[in-house]
Design an enzyme around this catalytic site. Structure first.
Site, PDB file in Angstrom:
ATOM      1  N   SER A 170     -17.341  46.938 -14.210  1.00 34.47           N
ATOM      2  CA  SER A 170     -17.671  44.790 -14.381  1.00 34.47           C
ATOM      3  C   SER A 170     -17.058  44.736 -15.498  1.00 34.47           C
ATOM      4  O   SER A 170     -17.045  44.847 -16.762  1.00 34.47           O
ATOM      5  CB  SER A 170     -19.023  44.563 -14.179  1.00 34.47           C
ATOM      6  OG  SER A 170     -19.255  43.344 -13.732  1.00 34.47           O
ATOM      7  N   TYR A 220     -28.589  44.890 -17.089  1.00 30.59           N
ATOM      8  CA  TYR A 220     -27.556  45.201 -16.261  1.00 30.59           C
ATOM      9  C   TYR A 220     -25.706  44.996 -16.433  1.00 30.59           C
ATOM     10  O   TYR A 220     -25.380  45.901 -16.166  1.00 30.59           O
ATOM     11  CB  TYR A 220     -26.996  43.896 -15.092  1.00 30.59           C
ATOM     12  CG  TYR A 220     -26.417  44.367 -14.427  1.00 30.59           C
ATOM     13  CD1 TYR A 220     -25.881  45.076 -13.012  1.00 30.59           C
ATOM     14  CD2 TYR A 220     -24.834  43.201 -14.386  1.00 30.59           C
ATOM     15  CE1 TYR A 220     -25.244  45.645 -12.659  1.00 30.59           C
ATOM     16  CE2 TYR A 220     -23.990  43.848 -13.902  1.00 30.59           C
ATOM     17  CZ  TYR A 220     -23.940  44.507 -12.570  1.00 30.59           C
ATOM     18  OH  TYR A 220     -22.482  44.413 -11.597  1.00 30.59           O
ATOM     19  N   LYS A 257     -23.708  48.686 -17.110  1.00 31.82           N
ATOM     20  CA  LYS A 257     -22.554  49.175 -16.606  1.00 31.82           C
ATOM     21  C   LYS A 257     -21.736  49.716 -17.727  1.00 31.82           C
ATOM     22  O   LYS A 257     -20.742  50.800 -17.661  1.00 31.82           O
ATOM     23  CB  LYS A 257     -21.125  47.972 -16.839  1.00 31.82           C
ATOM     24  CG  LYS A 257     -21.820  47.473 -14.850  1.00 31.82           C
ATOM     25  CD  LYS A 257     -21.480  48.100 -13.732  1.00 31.82           C
ATOM     26  CE  LYS A 257     -22.722  47.938 -12.541  1.00 31.82           C
ATOM     27  NZ  LYS A 257     -22.560  49.009 -11.546  1.00 31.82           N
TER      28      LYS A 257
HETATM   29  P1  NAD Z   1     -24.740  45.472  -3.549  1.00 33.25           P
HETATM   30  O1  NAD Z   1     -26.564  44.823  -3.379  1.00 33.25           O
HETATM   31  O2  NAD Z   1     -24.365  44.146  -2.031  1.00 33.25           O
HETATM   32  O3  NAD Z   1     -24.400  47.288  -3.026  1.00 33.25           O
HETATM   33  C1  NAD Z   1     -25.324  47.815  -3.354  1.00 33.25           C
HETATM   34  C2  NAD Z   1     -26.026  48.509  -2.611  1.00 33.25           C
HETATM   35  O4  NAD Z   1     -26.513  49.618  -3.385  1.00 33.25           O
HETATM   36  C3  NAD Z   1     -27.081  48.172  -1.835  1.00 33.25           C
HETATM   37  O5  NAD Z   1     -26.972  48.236  -0.779  1.00 33.25           O
HETATM   38  C4  NAD Z   1     -28.073  48.486  -2.305  1.00 33.25           C
HETATM   39  O6  NAD Z   1     -29.189  48.959  -1.096  1.00 33.25           O
HETATM   40  C5  NAD Z   1     -27.813  50.045  -2.987  1.00 33.25           C
HETATM   41  N1  NAD Z   1     -28.757  50.888  -3.591  1.00 33.25           N
HETATM   42  C6  NAD Z   1     -29.424  49.900  -4.457  1.00 33.25           C
HETATM   43  N2  NAD Z   1     -29.876  51.052  -5.010  1.00 33.25           N
HETATM   44  C7  NAD Z   1     -30.049  52.370  -4.728  1.00 33.25           C
HETATM   45  C8  NAD Z   1     -31.090  53.660  -5.181  1.00 33.25           C
HETATM   46  N3  NAD Z   1     -30.836  53.925  -5.364  1.00 33.25           N
HETATM   47  N4  NAD Z   1     -30.243  54.364  -3.820  1.00 33.25           N
HETATM   48  C9  NAD Z   1     -29.158  54.293  -3.064  1.00 33.25           C
HETATM   49  N5  NAD Z   1     -28.753  52.346  -2.691  1.00 33.25           N
HETATM   50  C10 NAD Z   1     -29.425  52.014  -3.378  1.00 33.25           C
HETATM   51  O7  NAD Z   1     -23.520  44.616  -4.548  1.00 33.25           O
HETATM   52  P2  NAD Z   1     -22.100  44.843  -4.070  1.00 33.25           P
HETATM   53  O8  NAD Z   1     -22.075  43.811  -4.999  1.00 33.25           O
HETATM   54  O9  NAD Z   1     -22.088  45.426  -3.352  1.00 33.25           O
HETATM   55  O10 NAD Z   1     -22.447  45.805  -6.101  1.00 33.25           O
HETATM   56  C11 NAD Z   1     -21.549  47.574  -5.077  1.00 33.25           C
HETATM   57  C12 NAD Z   1     -21.373  47.907  -6.956  1.00 33.25           C
HETATM   58  O11 NAD Z   1     -20.569  47.238  -7.799  1.00 33.25           O
HETATM   59  C13 NAD Z   1     -23.187  47.705  -7.759  1.00 33.25           C
HETATM   60  O12 NAD Z   1     -22.549  48.851  -8.919  1.00 33.25           O
HETATM   61  C14 NAD Z   1     -22.443  46.273  -8.721  1.00 33.25           C
HETATM   62  O13 NAD Z   1     -22.973  46.287  -9.613  1.00 33.25           O
HETATM   63  C15 NAD Z   1     -21.173  46.394  -8.682  1.00 33.25           C
HETATM   64  N6  NAD Z   1     -20.340  44.812  -9.117  1.00 33.25           N
HETATM   65  C16 NAD Z   1     -20.528  44.384  -8.145  1.00 33.25           C
HETATM   66  C17 NAD Z   1     -19.949  42.552  -8.555  1.00 33.25           C
HETATM   67  C18 NAD Z   1     -20.209  41.743  -7.867  1.00 33.25           C
HETATM   68  O14 NAD Z   1     -19.510  41.012  -8.168  1.00 33.25           O
HETATM   69  N7  NAD Z   1     -20.367  42.256  -5.876  1.00 33.25           N
HETATM   70  C19 NAD Z   1     -19.486  42.671  -9.542  1.00 33.25           C
HETATM   71  C20 NAD Z   1     -18.755  43.568 -10.682  1.00 33.25           C
HETATM   72  C21 NAD Z   1     -19.652  44.712 -10.442  1.00 33.25           C
HETATM   73  C1  WQD Z   2     -19.202  31.725 -11.526  1.00 31.34           C
HETATM   74  C2  WQD Z   2     -18.894  30.716 -12.267  1.00 31.34           C
HETATM   75  C3  WQD Z   2     -20.861  29.594 -13.271  1.00 31.34           C
HETATM   76  C4  WQD Z   2     -23.301  29.318  -9.425  1.00 31.34           C
HETATM   77  C5  WQD Z   2     -21.696  37.472 -12.501  1.00 31.34           C
HETATM   78  C6  WQD Z   2     -21.840  38.534 -13.276  1.00 31.34           C
HETATM   79  C7  WQD Z   2     -20.846  39.454 -13.463  1.00 31.34           C
HETATM   80  C8  WQD Z   2     -20.327  39.779 -12.537  1.00 31.34           C
HETATM   81  C9  WQD Z   2     -19.559  39.179 -11.134  1.00 31.34           C
HETATM   82  C10 WQD Z   2     -21.070  42.418 -11.426  1.00 31.34           C
HETATM   83  C11 WQD Z   2     -19.701  30.732 -13.795  1.00 31.34           C
HETATM   84  C12 WQD Z   2     -20.131  29.080 -11.927  1.00 31.34           C
HETATM   85  C13 WQD Z   2     -22.264  29.333 -10.495  1.00 31.34           C
HETATM   86  C14 WQD Z   2     -23.644  27.752  -9.745  1.00 31.34           C
HETATM   87  C15 WQD Z   2     -22.055  27.286 -10.654  1.00 31.34           C
HETATM   88  N1  WQD Z   2     -20.952  40.643 -11.516  1.00 31.34           N
HETATM   89  N2  WQD Z   2     -21.696  28.869 -11.077  1.00 31.34           N
HETATM   90  N3  WQD Z   2     -23.031  27.111 -10.173  1.00 31.34           N
HETATM   91  O1  WQD Z   2     -21.399  34.611 -13.627  1.00 31.34           O
HETATM   92  O2  WQD Z   2     -18.906  35.182 -13.195  1.00 31.34           O
HETATM   93  O3  WQD Z   2     -19.863  37.163 -13.132  1.00 31.34           O
HETATM   94  O4  WQD Z   2     -20.809  38.050 -11.073  1.00 31.34           O
HETATM   95  O5  WQD Z   2     -20.629  43.021 -12.705  1.00 31.34           O
HETATM   96  O6  WQD Z   2     -21.706  40.954 -14.168  1.00 31.34           O
HETATM   97  O7  WQD Z   2     -22.520  37.907 -14.447  1.00 31.34           O
HETATM   98  O8  WQD Z   2     -20.533  34.920 -11.390  1.00 31.34           O
HETATM   99  O9  WQD Z   2     -20.503  33.129  -9.117  1.00 31.34           O
HETATM  100  O10 WQD Z   2     -22.687  33.498 -10.686  1.00 31.34           O
HETATM  101  O11 WQD Z   2     -19.912  32.719 -11.468  1.00 31.34           O
HETATM  102  O12 WQD Z   2     -21.153  26.464 -11.553  1.00 31.34           O
HETATM  103  O13 WQD Z   2     -24.418  27.926  -8.526  1.00 31.34           O
HETATM  104  O14 WQD Z   2     -19.547  29.916 -11.764  1.00 31.34           O
HETATM  105  O15 WQD Z   2     -21.060  28.700 -14.341  1.00 31.34           O
HETATM  106  O16 WQD Z   2     -18.539  29.586 -13.895  1.00 31.34           O
HETATM  107  P1  WQD Z   2     -20.317  35.441 -12.476  1.00 31.34           P
HETATM  108  P2  WQD Z   2     -21.353  33.651 -10.678  1.00 31.34           P
END
Ligand code: NAD
Ligand code: WQD
Length: 341
Positions: free
Chosen positions: A126, A151, A155
């Site tokens: 991330s 969290y 990562k």
């Molecule tokens: P998500 O929660 O939709 O998907 C993660 C999946 O992992 C879920 O379906 C959950 O049921 C499963 N899971 C959790 N623990 C488990 C376990 N012990 N065994 C088996 N399955 C398990 O999240 P996502 O948004 O699809 O994110 C996927 C990956 O990308 C994650 O590692 C997340 O940290 C990373 N990521 C997400 C974002 C974002 O903003 N969505 C940003 C950066 C990184």
């Molecule tokens: C985006 C922007 C808020 C909600 C998070 C995690 C990051 C990564 C991605 C996994 C920001 C603004 C939001 C609302 C708002 N995930 N906002 N009103 O914070 O950039 O990142 O998700 O790795 O680790 O921290 O994403 O979608 O929460 O916010 O104004 O109700 O929207 O302040 O500027 P963020 P977000």
């Protein structure tokens, strides 16, 4: 021979979209997920979109007794490891749950790979590892900062576990993809994000407000040092993001990795403000989003976006969707789920 990929967390938001793109690129896919943050409808959606059978195993992948039999039953060429807990705020209150799940998941997956001779892994990292960078946009060389949340720390720690493992175990190759802000949904509207309860992330909050499920969107701060005062992020379409995984897998299984451990930024390279996103959503979809400017959200960073040149040249991948197209897709998904229109 078709290559097969195990997708942990493949019933989740990014995993389900990636499963579709892998299948459409000619891979076989096995999905493993404990459904702790997902629903079977996502797997069914993947099957409907692709017309493929897509084996699914409900398993806690941090438990060797549940994960190893999957490797036994489905020999794979690579793993894409999405499974993790991902709620930043929750991780502050339940750090041990986050450390236990996210770290033991990666360790167990790597142990299974060693046991069953699987050499390629893509890990979901991330942009959170950059924190508030001193220089923007961020490149893969931008120093990582102290994590803002447990969290975020998982990562960072998982990246290090992967880096050290590829150093120690000959043959093992890993790619960490640092995602920026994934948004949107598959154009079929059969799969998309399924946030539980009140969404924390911006786009699901916007779509739920437009749909009338939430009364008002709070825009967190308009006094940042940015063009319109609201925060800047790099919002990437989830299908573009999914395709970056296909490119990463192709690079590894095709023997094109330049080092056993590689890192790529996966973003668009385009900074977008919160207000710009909300106004673009309203314009492209012809709906109003009731919003109010409120104070800053604790822990938010002012601005982050990616320098994507390394991913573009090395992975031969580029984010293609416009913000308009992506926000139309996000609204389409919300309407489809709620039976609107
Ligand atoms: P998500 O929660 O939709 O998907 C993660 C999946 O992992 C879920 O379906 C959950 O049921 C499963 N899971 C959790 N623990 C488990 C376990 N012990 N065994 C088996 N399955 C398990 O999240 P996502 O948004 O699809 O994110 C996927 C990956 O990308 C994650 O590692 C997340 O940290 C990373 N990521 C997400 C974002 C974002 O903003 N969505 C940003 C950066 C990184
Ligand atoms: C985006 C922007 C808020 C909600 C998070 C995690 C990051 C990564 C991605 C996994 C920001 C603004 C939001 C609302 C708002 N995930 N906002 N009103 O914070 O950039 O990142 O998700 O790795 O680790 O921290 O994403 O979608 O929460 O916010 O104004 O109700 O929207 O302040 O500027 P963020 P977000």
């Amino acid at each position: 021979m078709k290559k097969r990929v195990l997708v942990t967390g493949g019933a989740g938001y990014i995993g389900s979209h990636t499963a579709v793109e892998l299948i459409e690129a000619g891979y076989d896919v096995v999905v493993a997920d404990d459904l702790s943050n997902a629903e079977m409808t996502a797997v069914e959606g993947v099957r409907r979109i692709t017309g493929a059978e897509v084996p699914f195993v409900k398993a806690d992948c941090s438990d060797p007794a549940q994960l190893f039999p999957i490797f036994e039953q489905y020999p794979v060429d690579a793993v894409i490891h999405f499974a993790a807990f991902k709620a930043v705020g929750e991780s502050v209150h339940k750090p041990l749950d986050y450390y236990r799940n996210n770290l033991s998941l990666l360790i167990t997956v790597l142990e299974a790979m060693r046991k069953y001779g699987v050499e390629n892994i893509v890990f979901s990292s991330s942009c959170t590892v950059y924190g508030q960078a001193d220089v923007l946009p961020v490149t893969e060389q931008t120093p990582r900062k102290e994590a803002e949340s447990p969290y975020g720390n998982t990562k960072k720690m998982c990246e290090d576990i992967l880096r050290d493992s590829v150093k120690a175990y000959p043959g093992l190759k890993g790619i960490a993809l640092r995602y920026f802000n994934p948004i949107g949904a598959h154009p079929s509207a059969l799969i998309g994000e399924l946030p539980r309860g009140v969404p924390n992330n911006l786009v699901p909050y916007v779509t739920q407000t437009a749909a009338g499920l939430r009364e008002q969107l709070s825009v967190f701060g308009d006094d940042y040092n940015t063009p319109d005062g609201s925060c800047l992020r790099d919002y990437i379409d989830v299908v573009d993001l999914a395709r970056a995984h296909v490119a990463a897998i192709g690079r590894m299984v095709g023997g094109r990795s330049k080092a056993p451990y590689e890192i790529f930024n996966v973003g668009t390279g385009r900074p977008v403000s919160v207000l710009e996103l909300v106004h673009t959503f309203e314009k492209v979809n012809g709906v109003k989003v009731n919003y109010k400017i409120v104070g800053r959200r604790a822990g938010d960073i002012e601005a982050v976006w990616a320098d994507t040149s390394y991913a573009n040249s090395e992975l031969g991948w580029k984010a293609e969707k416009s913000l308009e197209e992506t926000l139309a897709g996000a609204w389409n998904w919300e309407k489809h789920r709620r039976g609107i229109e």
